[in-house]
Enzyme design. Structure first.
Site, PDB file in Angstrom:
ATOM      1  N   GLY A 284       0.791  -1.220   0.000  1.00  0.00           N
ATOM      2  CA  GLY A 284       0.000   0.000   0.000  1.00  0.00           C
ATOM      3  C   GLY A 284       0.822   1.268   0.000  1.00  0.00           C
ATOM      4  O   GLY A 284       0.296   2.346   0.261  1.00  0.00           O
ATOM      5  N   GLU A 326       5.045  -6.045   1.005  1.00  0.00           N
ATOM      6  CA  GLU A 326       4.516  -6.440  -0.299  1.00  0.00           C
ATOM      7  C   GLU A 326       4.262  -5.218  -1.190  1.00  0.00           C
ATOM      8  O   GLU A 326       3.111  -4.851  -1.448  1.00  0.00           O
ATOM      9  CB  GLU A 326       3.222  -7.230  -0.116  1.00  0.00           C
ATOM     10  CG  GLU A 326       3.393  -8.507   0.692  1.00  0.00           C
ATOM     11  CD  GLU A 326       2.052  -9.140   1.043  1.00  0.00           C
ATOM     12  OE1 GLU A 326       1.003  -8.506   0.827  1.00  0.00           O
ATOM     13  OE2 GLU A 326       2.054 -10.281   1.541  1.00  0.00           O
ATOM     14  N   PRO A 327       5.298  -4.561  -1.697  1.00  0.00           N
ATOM     15  CA  PRO A 327       5.090  -3.410  -2.580  1.00  0.00           C
ATOM     16  C   PRO A 327       4.647  -3.845  -3.969  1.00  0.00           C
ATOM     17  O   PRO A 327       5.123  -4.847  -4.506  1.00  0.00           O
ATOM     18  CB  PRO A 327       6.475  -2.762  -2.633  1.00  0.00           C
ATOM     19  CG  PRO A 327       7.421  -3.924  -2.446  1.00  0.00           C
ATOM     20  CD  PRO A 327       6.730  -4.841  -1.472  1.00  0.00           C
ATOM     21  N   GLY A 328       3.735  -3.131  -4.551  1.00  0.00           N
ATOM     22  CA  GLY A 328       3.302  -3.385  -5.930  1.00  0.00           C
ATOM     23  C   GLY A 328       3.358  -2.120  -6.729  1.00  0.00           C
ATOM     24  O   GLY A 328       4.226  -1.914  -7.570  1.00  0.00           O
ATOM     25  N   ARG A 329       2.420  -1.192  -6.428  1.00  0.00           N
ATOM     26  CA  ARG A 329       2.361   0.093  -7.108  1.00  0.00           C
ATOM     27  C   ARG A 329       3.697   0.846  -7.032  1.00  0.00           C
ATOM     28  O   ARG A 329       4.133   1.469  -8.006  1.00  0.00           O
ATOM     29  CB  ARG A 329       1.267   0.939  -6.463  1.00  0.00           C
ATOM     30  CG  ARG A 329       1.077   2.314  -7.053  1.00  0.00           C
ATOM     31  CD  ARG A 329       0.293   3.233  -6.103  1.00  0.00           C
ATOM     32  NE  ARG A 329      -0.781   2.529  -5.434  1.00  0.00           N
ATOM     33  CZ  ARG A 329      -2.015   2.460  -5.901  1.00  0.00           C
ATOM     34  NH1 ARG A 329      -2.323   3.046  -7.036  1.00  0.00           N
ATOM     35  NH2 ARG A 329      -2.946   1.817  -5.224  1.00  0.00           N
ATOM     36  N   ARG A 365      -9.115   3.634 -13.186  1.00  0.00           N
ATOM     37  CA  ARG A 365      -8.858   4.189 -11.858  1.00  0.00           C
ATOM     38  C   ARG A 365      -9.464   5.578 -11.632  1.00  0.00           C
ATOM     39  O   ARG A 365      -9.982   5.851 -10.544  1.00  0.00           O
ATOM     40  CB  ARG A 365      -7.351   4.213 -11.593  1.00  0.00           C
ATOM     41  CG  ARG A 365      -6.733   2.819 -11.622  1.00  0.00           C
ATOM     42  CD  ARG A 365      -5.252   2.832 -11.293  1.00  0.00           C
ATOM     43  NE  ARG A 365      -5.045   3.225  -9.912  1.00  0.00           N
ATOM     44  CZ  ARG A 365      -4.523   4.394  -9.559  1.00  0.00           C
ATOM     45  NH1 ARG A 365      -4.156   5.265 -10.480  1.00  0.00           N
ATOM     46  NH2 ARG A 365      -4.354   4.679  -8.288  1.00  0.00           N
ATOM     47  N   TYR A 369     -11.715   5.686  -8.413  1.00  0.00           N
ATOM     48  CA  TYR A 369     -11.148   6.308  -7.218  1.00  0.00           C
ATOM     49  C   TYR A 369     -10.962   7.815  -7.346  1.00  0.00           C
ATOM     50  O   TYR A 369     -10.482   8.449  -6.404  1.00  0.00           O
ATOM     51  CB  TYR A 369      -9.777   5.712  -6.878  1.00  0.00           C
ATOM     52  CG  TYR A 369      -9.681   4.220  -6.894  1.00  0.00           C
ATOM     53  CD1 TYR A 369      -8.595   3.600  -7.496  1.00  0.00           C
ATOM     54  CD2 TYR A 369     -10.654   3.425  -6.297  1.00  0.00           C
ATOM     55  CE1 TYR A 369      -8.479   2.222  -7.517  1.00  0.00           C
ATOM     56  CE2 TYR A 369     -10.558   2.047  -6.312  1.00  0.00           C
ATOM     57  CZ  TYR A 369      -9.467   1.446  -6.916  1.00  0.00           C
ATOM     58  OH  TYR A 369      -9.351   0.084  -6.947  1.00  0.00           O
ATOM     59  N   CYS A 396     -18.512   4.868 -23.991  1.00  0.00           N
ATOM     60  CA  CYS A 396     -19.876   5.381 -23.865  1.00  0.00           C
ATOM     61  C   CYS A 396     -20.275   5.564 -22.408  1.00  0.00           C
ATOM     62  O   CYS A 396     -21.254   4.979 -21.927  1.00  0.00           O
ATOM     63  CB  CYS A 396     -20.849   4.441 -24.581  1.00  0.00           C
ATOM     64  SG  CYS A 396     -20.485   4.260 -26.337  1.00  0.00           S
ATOM     65  N   GLU A 397     -19.508   6.343 -21.684  1.00  0.00           N
ATOM     66  CA  GLU A 397     -19.775   6.657 -20.290  1.00  0.00           C
ATOM     67  C   GLU A 397     -19.379   8.108 -20.042  1.00  0.00           C
ATOM     68  O   GLU A 397     -18.273   8.522 -20.416  1.00  0.00           O
ATOM     69  CB  GLU A 397     -18.954   5.764 -19.352  1.00  0.00           C
ATOM     70  CG  GLU A 397     -19.240   4.286 -19.461  1.00  0.00           C
ATOM     71  CD  GLU A 397     -20.557   3.886 -18.830  1.00  0.00           C
ATOM     72  OE1 GLU A 397     -21.090   4.679 -18.022  1.00  0.00           O
ATOM     73  OE2 GLU A 397     -21.056   2.790 -19.154  1.00  0.00           O
TER      74      GLU A 397
END
Length: 469
Positions: A284, A326-329, A365, A369, A396-397
């Protein structure tokens, strides 16, 4: 992750020739003043270099060349930046296990780079697990997560021999124990919800009670699960796990989590007479998506966590458990850039909408968010002043917005190339098939060379899956 944690040099004021590799050289001390504000390229990979005609190169390859060669939209991933960030984590946490969170972005090359750099892997499905293992990733260095693991997920983990499985619910305990082959034991951790609110958005806060992840510390669910696991001879409880959320830029929540989990370790020792040897604090770790935004200082985080853990364990009379993160981003995100081509420019009253050839199908995203990005015009010099525009997608949003109220030249026009940094995490991994628009390719750059890692999803790919009539 802060850029003081990941040392980088600033770009030169004189554009270098194309195909330049390495990081940007430092300017003279007088070249910048605090009044100039944050460097716009601070959030880009360290290899980013300015070129003539407002082009940029990453990994020694001009972005305009990549767009011409591979088309748009396209993800560009700087291999050296990925590796550099892996090494920074290993330096910051020298006596810990660092697991790359595959959910941020995974392909065969990424798994290979992470393995070569000495990291483990955190996976959430049989799909991620199978891809990694068939790439050659050592299964004993893999941790399986998930709040609702399917029977196929658990069977794959046991068959391939993953190092750890994180138990997320009490119902999973008996199901997993029954699946473990006779005569063997599976190492597990209990995911604990410590009751801490942290994260950049309510939808990505997972350390609080009354949400779907983990077992609550407050209501006794975590303690109950520990007792049940200890009663299963085919399960070996080796530690506790928690994950507070995503895009956390402050150290304090992690220190609070350490204190609460050390308290639980002490209660386990008192009640069951055992000492759990591992503590996984999840990831995170927040990054900056726009110049000047805060990011988590990984080196500072590591030092404070070690001190808090050592002090807490000493006070409780416990040995210090082996730490895991646990790094990801924080590894994949700033290593990636996405390229778009402008399709239309529409001015309606006070708003200017710049529509590109991608959108929420390759980056949901902003819609999920409210994430804000810093897109940049590349490949064309403009003498026109910038103005606020909204960069929108092709879908189409009404919510298909990639970047709202961002500054781009007032003469932005169809055919222009736009690059968006910090696009390496939770873009392709969350991409969809909305409007049957194929998912973009992933291109790796390093040392002046580009190669295709993941090809563009074609109309033929989509049609081949549609077998009914």
């Amino acid at each position: 992750m802060t850029h003081t944690t990941l040392p980088r040099t600033t770009r030169t004021t004189t554009p270098p020739a194309p195909r330049t590799t390495g990081t940007r050289p430092s300017p003279a001390p007088s070249a910048a003043t605090p009044d100039q504000g944050p460097d716009p390229l601070d959030i880009w990979p360290a290899s980013t270099m300015p070129l003539p005609d407002e082009d940029l190169s990453i990994g020694g390859v001009p972005l305009t060349e990549l767009a011409e060669r591979f088309g748009t939209p396209a993800y560009v991933l700087d291999e050296d930046e990925v590796r550099r960030r892996c090494r920074t984590y290993l330096r910051a946490f020298p006596d810990a296990d660092v697991y790359y969170a595959a959910k941020a972005f995974l392909c065969r090359a990424m798994a290979h780079w992470v393995a070569e750099e000495g990291l483990g892997l955190d996976v959430c499905s049989a799909g991620e697990l199978e891809l990694a293992v068939t790439t050659g990733f050592p299964p004993e260095r893999i941790v399986l997560h998930g709040n609702a693991k399917s029977p196929a997920d658990l069977q794959a983990a046991l068959r391939l021999g993953v190092g750890r499985i994180v138990i997320d619910s009490t119902s999973e305990i008996a199901r997993l124990a029954a699946a473990v082959p006779a005569g063997s034991r599976q190492k597990v951790l209990i995911r604990v919800v410590p009751g801490i609110a942290a994260g950049g958005h309510a939808k990505i806060r997972t350390g609080t009670d009354d949400q779907k992840f983990g077992l609550s510390l407050a209501d006794g669910s975590a303690q109950h699960a520990i007792t049940r696991v200890l009663g299963q001879p085919r399960l070996e409880l080796v530690g506790l796990h928690c994950h507070l959320g995503s895009q956390i830029t402050a150290v304090k929540p992690y220190l609070s989590a350490v204190r609460r989990l050390v308290g639980l370790l002490a209660r386990v020792h008192e009640q069951h007479g055992i000492t759990l040897p591992e503590l996984d604090l999840g990831g995170g770790h927040g990054v900056a998506y726009r110049p000047g935004e805060p990011a988590l200082d990984i080196t500072g985080l590591a030092g404070k966590i070690r001190a808090e853990l050592a002090g807490g364990c000493a006070a409780a009379g416990l040995p210090v458990p082996r730490l895991a993160v646990e790094p990801g981003r924080a590894i994949a995100g700033p290593s990636g850039v996405v390229l778009y081509r402008v399709l239309s420019v529409k001015r309606t009253g006070v708003h200017t909408f710049v529509a590109v050839d991608g959108g929420m199908s390759d980056n949901p995203r902003p819609a999920l968010y409210g994430v804000r990005y810093a897109p940049r015009l590349v490949g064309r010099h403009s003498t026109v002043a910038t103005e606020p525009v909204t960069v929108v997608g092709r879908h189409c949003e009404a919510g298909d917005i990639l970047a709202s109220d961002v500054q781009l030249p007032g003469d932005i026009r169809p055919g222009d190339l736009i690059a968006v940094p910090v696009a390496g995490a939770y873009h392709l991994s969350m991409a969809s098939g909305y409007n049957l628009v194929g998912r973009p390719p992933v291109v790796a750059v390093t040392s002046g060379h580009a190669r295709l890692l993941v090809r563009r999803e074609s109309l033929a790919d989509i049609q081949e899956r549609d077998i009914g009539l």
